[in-house]
Write a protein that holds these residues in place. Structure first.
Motif, mmCIF file in Angstrom:
data_model
loop_
_atom_site.group_PDB
_atom_site.id
_atom_site.type_symbol
_atom_site.label_atom_id
_atom_site.label_comp_id
_atom_site.label_asym_id
_atom_site.label_seq_id
_atom_site.Cartn_x
_atom_site.Cartn_y
_atom_site.Cartn_z
ATOM 1 N N MET A 1 0.854 -1.190 0.000
ATOM 2 C CA MET A 1 0.000 0.000 0.000
ATOM 3 C C MET A 1 0.894 1.245 0.000
ATOM 4 O O MET A 1 1.753 1.392 0.863
ATOM 5 C CB MET A 1 -0.899 -0.015 1.241
ATOM 6 C CG MET A 1 -2.020 1.015 1.198
ATOM 7 S SD MET A 1 -3.162 0.839 2.602
ATOM 8 C CE MET A 1 -3.937 -0.731 2.231
ATOM 9 N N ASN A 2 0.691 2.130 -1.015
ATOM 10 C CA ASN A 2 1.577 3.290 -1.123
ATOM 11 C C ASN A 2 1.178 4.397 -0.147
ATOM 12 O O ASN A 2 0.141 4.339 0.517
ATOM 13 C CB ASN A 2 1.625 3.809 -2.563
ATOM 14 C CG ASN A 2 0.258 4.274 -3.060
ATOM 15 O OD1 ASN A 2 -0.493 4.898 -2.325
ATOM 16 N ND2 ASN A 2 -0.045 3.972 -4.315
ATOM 17 N N THR A 3 2.012 5.437 -0.106
ATOM 18 C CA THR A 3 1.824 6.522 0.859
ATOM 19 C C THR A 3 0.505 7.256 0.640
ATOM 20 O O THR A 3 -0.200 7.610 1.597
ATOM 21 C CB THR A 3 3.000 7.521 0.757
ATOM 22 O OG1 THR A 3 4.214 6.801 0.934
ATOM 23 C CG2 THR A 3 2.879 8.608 1.809
ATOM 24 N N THR A 4 0.166 7.484 -0.643
ATOM 25 C CA THR A 4 -1.082 8.197 -0.963
ATOM 26 C C THR A 4 -2.286 7.417 -0.468
ATOM 27 O O THR A 4 -3.217 7.979 0.123
ATOM 28 C CB THR A 4 -1.189 8.430 -2.486
ATOM 29 O OG1 THR A 4 -0.042 9.151 -2.927
ATOM 30 C CG2 THR A 4 -2.446 9.222 -2.822
ATOM 31 N N ASP A 5 -2.301 6.090 -0.711
ATOM 32 C CA ASP A 5 -3.412 5.251 -0.247
ATOM 33 C C ASP A 5 -3.532 5.297 1.276
ATOM 34 O O ASP A 5 -4.636 5.387 1.827
ATOM 35 C CB ASP A 5 -3.215 3.803 -0.703
ATOM 36 C CG ASP A 5 -3.429 3.643 -2.201
ATOM 37 O OD1 ASP A 5 -4.051 4.538 -2.796
ATOM 38 O OD2 ASP A 5 -2.970 2.628 -2.767
ATOM 39 N N HIS A 7 -2.526 7.672 3.269
ATOM 40 C CA HIS A 7 -2.996 9.009 3.667
ATOM 41 C C HIS A 7 -4.518 9.081 3.519
ATOM 42 O O HIS A 7 -5.222 9.571 4.416
ATOM 43 C CB HIS A 7 -2.317 10.074 2.815
ATOM 44 C CG HIS A 7 -2.747 11.479 3.142
ATOM 45 N ND1 HIS A 7 -2.473 12.086 4.348
ATOM 46 C CD2 HIS A 7 -3.460 12.390 2.414
ATOM 47 C CE1 HIS A 7 -2.983 13.306 4.362
ATOM 48 N NE2 HIS A 7 -3.591 13.508 3.194
ATOM 49 N N TYR A 8 -5.029 8.572 2.388
ATOM 50 C CA TYR A 8 -6.474 8.607 2.137
ATOM 51 C C TYR A 8 -7.228 7.746 3.156
ATOM 52 O O TYR A 8 -8.254 8.160 3.710
ATOM 53 C CB TYR A 8 -6.781 8.135 0.717
ATOM 54 C CG TYR A 8 -8.263 8.003 0.450
ATOM 55 C CD1 TYR A 8 -9.082 9.136 0.404
ATOM 56 C CD2 TYR A 8 -8.859 6.753 0.275
ATOM 57 C CE1 TYR A 8 -10.447 9.025 0.184
ATOM 58 C CE2 TYR A 8 -10.211 6.635 0.061
ATOM 59 C CZ TYR A 8 -11.007 7.773 0.018
ATOM 60 O OH TYR A 8 -12.356 7.657 -0.192
ATOM 61 N N LEU A 9 -6.725 6.529 3.420
ATOM 62 C CA LEU A 9 -7.397 5.639 4.365
ATOM 63 C C LEU A 9 -7.389 6.220 5.778
ATOM 64 O O LEU A 9 -8.363 6.056 6.533
ATOM 65 C CB LEU A 9 -6.745 4.257 4.353
ATOM 66 C CG LEU A 9 -6.984 3.416 3.088
ATOM 67 C CD1 LEU A 9 -6.264 2.087 3.192
ATOM 68 C CD2 LEU A 9 -8.477 3.194 2.849
ATOM 69 N N ASN A 10 -6.333 6.902 6.140
ATOM 70 C CA ASN A 10 -6.301 7.564 7.449
ATOM 71 C C ASN A 10 -7.359 8.662 7.546
ATOM 72 O O ASN A 10 -7.999 8.835 8.586
ATOM 73 C CB ASN A 10 -4.907 8.136 7.724
ATOM 74 C CG ASN A 10 -3.969 7.097 8.322
ATOM 75 O OD1 ASN A 10 -4.293 6.465 9.323
ATOM 76 N ND2 ASN A 10 -2.798 6.909 7.711
ATOM 77 N N LEU A 11 -7.529 9.398 6.452
ATOM 78 C CA LEU A 11 -8.588 10.414 6.426
ATOM 79 C C LEU A 11 -9.963 9.755 6.517
ATOM 80 O O LEU A 11 -10.851 10.232 7.234
ATOM 81 C CB LEU A 11 -8.486 11.247 5.141
ATOM 82 C CG LEU A 11 -7.330 12.238 5.043
ATOM 83 C CD1 LEU A 11 -7.278 12.866 3.652
ATOM 84 C CD2 LEU A 11 -7.467 13.333 6.102
ATOM 85 N N LEU A 12 -10.140 8.651 5.776
ATOM 86 C CA LEU A 12 -11.417 7.940 5.775
ATOM 87 C C LEU A 12 -11.737 7.378 7.161
ATOM 88 O O LEU A 12 -12.898 7.351 7.588
ATOM 89 C CB LEU A 12 -11.372 6.806 4.738
ATOM 90 C CG LEU A 12 -12.698 6.127 4.375
ATOM 91 C CD1 LEU A 12 -13.672 7.143 3.771
ATOM 92 C CD2 LEU A 12 -12.448 4.998 3.376
ATOM 93 N N SER A 13 -10.704 6.973 7.874
ATOM 94 C CA SER A 13 -10.904 6.391 9.205
ATOM 95 C C SER A 13 -11.447 7.407 10.204
ATOM 96 O O SER A 13 -12.033 7.035 11.219
ATOM 97 C CB SER A 13 -9.584 5.801 9.726
ATOM 98 O OG SER A 13 -8.661 6.832 10.047
ATOM 99 N N GLN A 14 -11.281 8.686 9.917
ATOM 100 C CA GLN A 14 -11.829 9.704 10.807
ATOM 101 C C GLN A 14 -13.355 9.728 10.745
ATOM 102 O O GLN A 14 -14.027 10.042 11.726
ATOM 103 C CB GLN A 14 -11.257 11.077 10.449
ATOM 104 C CG GLN A 14 -9.758 11.192 10.693
ATOM 105 C CD GLN A 14 -9.197 12.537 10.243
ATOM 106 O OE1 GLN A 14 -9.933 13.505 10.095
ATOM 107 N NE2 GLN A 14 -7.883 12.592 10.033
ATOM 108 N N SER A 15 -13.896 9.399 9.556
ATOM 109 C CA SER A 15 -15.356 9.338 9.403
ATOM 110 C C SER A 15 -15.914 7.993 9.856
ATOM 111 O O SER A 15 -17.063 7.915 10.315
ATOM 112 C CB SER A 15 -15.735 9.586 7.939
ATOM 113 O OG SER A 15 -15.337 10.867 7.523
#
Length: 656
Positions: A1-5, A7-15
């Motif tokens: 899993m790359n850095t961009t993915d 970063h996105y999943l971490n943002l998604l985990s907030q919701s």
């Protein structure tokens, strides 16, 4: 899993901070995917006909009437269905009429509320409870939800439902509740409204239509040539301001200007009387539509104002055409082609007789002058200021900007107002803008950017000046996707006696749009995929009375401008087409002229409509089959990746 993915999943985990939250949302989205596709409603070329527009909006082009027929079948009389439909369209007004004649109003309330709940239950069945809840008025949200999800045929709940209705009536809230329920039905009958351009000009209520649209729940617009003209006027293009005024005076329609936007026309009236006081201005007598009454004195004043602004328009246009020689429109500077002594005008080397030749501000001392006289310049300064300071006009234009652009792609349908410029062989035409060439999708996108640049304060000065001028080209330029004709023969129609000069040759698009291969080429260029893809546009009235079919290119192109505007009714024989795209397919609705809102309320008269099934789907289309379904699939995939990350310890759950 790359850095961009990550970063996105971490943002998604907030919701969705836990496995349970992510799993619940996946279940919710997958369920939504299996709901029926929402109903889309397509309208075009409304041209200020606010009463007809609002009625079509209220009855969803006959969709509500169709549902009432399906729900009640033969269980109630046709007259009762008609009364129920009128109530749904105009609840406040219809209630007043009912209460004036019905002696047992409580009984009527009981029957009517149960009928409305049945209709509301049907139109809400395509949506999640959450979406329906958001559509409900706050004061009745709980009650409506209860009635929608409980049935009187459930013996355990029959008394519960009956008491709810009894209480609504006994507490004196029946009228408000019925109005709320009718508004919810109207709102849920249509999921998405598409307007394919031309809200403005000709009719009296463009400003009223825009007020309605500012409150409407979900809609988009593909700008039309008349919308662009008003946008240009709001941006400060004086040639566009003149055109807006000229068209309003031509149809004796000043309500939108004066009542809607507070444009002060007294300076124009004063100037016209002073300059053309002895001129009968016969060529400029306005076209009076039905119910338009005007005494002879007012008619003559309107004609003088009409001529005054038309002459200034020709000057303002010529100055822009000379400033932008790359547009190749200097041949439209026809004031310099006039011989005032011979009373002729030379076009393409041939002299034509003029109806009149009174131009006191054009030939003041001899040769033609495109400079405004001091009086004209003073008038234009006042008119320019009036347009620029109109707060309501600014709000309406901002609304059009925020909800629209030159084209839209929605559920395999390509929407635009008029055309895509083509060469004679059907290939996409290169159109030059500021030294660069654009075609097809890139042309439409760049024009959209250019239009917005005219309203942005941080736009570079040269670009903003060009963008402001370009509104005029979009209105009447040969290669404009909103015009696409050889010329706009405004001058010829006013002044020349030879009707051959009035001809405006349509571009290749209009000659070739019945060709399936050409339509496929356009759809390919815009990246529209799928077996059931279509082009939907308006702009050119369909001459139904002469047998013209709005369905072209083997069903790949649909033209839905049959002439909402009263000015077109005698020409087309009908009063417009609208299009409905529901979960079972496309239905084209052909309308006869609308009488009036008063008739619709008092007599229950609906717009007489003929429905033509254009294309039916082999299976009932679901949300999964739409653009929304594609978005939901992507969201589900992202959530599944988040679940995987949680379960493998890549991301930690955020439990309280």
């Amino acid at each position: 899993m790359n850095t961009t993915d990550m970063h996105y999943l971490n943002l998604l985990s907030q919701s969705f901070p836990t496995v349970a939250d992510a799993a619940k949302e996946i279940i919710n989205l997958e369920a939504i995917m299996n709901l029926p596709k929402g109903t889309e409603h397509f309208l075009a070329d409304i041209h200020g006909e606010n009463e007809a527009f609002e009625h079509v909006l209220k009855n969803a082009s006959g969709n509500i009437k169709r549902k009432v027929g399906e729900i009640f079948g033969n269980s109630i009389r046709e007259s009762e269905k008609k009364e129920l439909c009128t109530l749904i369209y105009y609840p406040e007004q219809k209630l007043e009429l009912v209460k004036a004649v019905d002696h047992d109003i409580d009984d009527w309330y009981h029957i009517t509320i149960h009928q409305l709940v049945k209709v509301c239950r049907d139109v809400s069945s395509k949506y999640t409870r959450s979406k329906v809840r958001k559509s409900l008025p706050e004061e009745f949200s709980y009650i409506i939800e209860e009635l929608l999800h409980e049935r009187t045929d459930d013996q355990d709940k029959a008394a519960y439902v009956a008491v709810i209705v009894d209480s609504i009536i006994s507490t004196g809230r029946a009228d408000d509740f019925i109005c709320a329920l009718c508004n919810v039905i109207q709102r849920l009958a249509i999921d998405q409204l598409h307007i394919l351009g031309d809200i403005y000009d000709r009719g009296p209520g463009a400003h009223i239509i825009m007020d309605v649209m500012r409150r409407y729940q979900s809609w988009d617009i593909q700008w039309g040539n008349h919308d662009i003209l008003w946008m240009g006027a709001a941006a400060g293009n004086d040639a566009c301001i003149c055109n807006v005024l000229r068209l309003s005076l031509r149809y004796a329609n000043l309500a939108t200007l004066e009542d809607g936007y507070g444009i002060n026309l007294v300076p124009l009236a004063t100037f016209a009387l002073e300059t053309y006081g002895d001129d009968p201005c016969e060529e400029f007598v306005p076209v009076l539509l039905k119910d338009t009454k005007m005494d002879e004195k007012t008619l003559l004043l309107t004609a003088k104002m009409h001529k005054a602004i038309s002459v200034i328009q020709f000057k303002e246009e010529a100055r822009i055409f000379h400033r932008r020689p790359e547009w190749q429109m200097e041949d439209r500077c026809l004031l310099e082609a006039i011989d005032p002594e011979a009373k002729t005008c030379t076009l393409d080397g041939r002299k034509y007789t003029m109806r009149s030749c009174n131009f006191p501000t054009v030939f003041p001392t001899g040769p033609v002058s495109y400079d405004l006289t001091p009086e004209e310049a003073d008038l234009m300064q006042k008119l320019h200021h009036s347009f620029r300071v109109s707060e309501k006009l600014r709000k309406h234009i901002r609304t059009i900007l925020s909800h629209g652009c030159m084209y839209n792609i929605c559920n395999q349908n390509l929407l635009y107002h008029a055309s895509v410029p083509l060469n004679d062989d059907g290939s996409l035409k290169n159109v030059e803008i500021m030294g660069q060439y654009y075609q097809g999708r890139k042309l439409m996108e760049y024009i959209g950017q250019l239009v917005r640049a005219a309203f942005e304060n941080d736009t570079e000065a040269e670009l903003r000046a060009y963008a402001k001028d370009y509104f005029l080209y979009l209105w009447c330029g040969k290669d404009s996707p909103l015009f696409d004709k050889s010329k706009m023969a405004t001058f010829e129609r006013y002044f020349l006696t030879d009707r051959e000069t009035y001809k405006e040759e349509k571009g290749a698009y209009f000659r070739l749009r019945n060709n399936e291969e050409v339509c496929d080429r356009i759809l390919d260029a815009f990246g529209v995929e799928g077996q059931n893809r279509h082009i939907i546009n308006g702009h050119v009235p369909v001459h139904a009375s002469k047998g013209e079919n709005p369905i072209k290119a083997g069903g790949k192109l649909m033209v839905i401008d049959g002439g909402f505007s009263e000015a077109y009714h005698s020409e087309t024989g009908i009063a417009g087409y609208t299009l409905i795209y529901h979960s079972r397919g496309f239905q084209l609705v052909q309308h006869e002229p609308f009488t009036s809102t008063k008739d619709a309320i008092m007599r229950g008269t609906d717009i007489k409509s003929t429905t033509q099934i254009v294309e039916m789907s082999a299976h009932r289309m679901l949300v999964a089959d739409t653009d929304k379904g594609e978005e939901l699939r992507e969201q589900i995939n992202d959530l599944k990746q988040l679940l995987h990350a949680y379960r493998h310890g890549i991301i930690k759950e955020k439990r309280n």
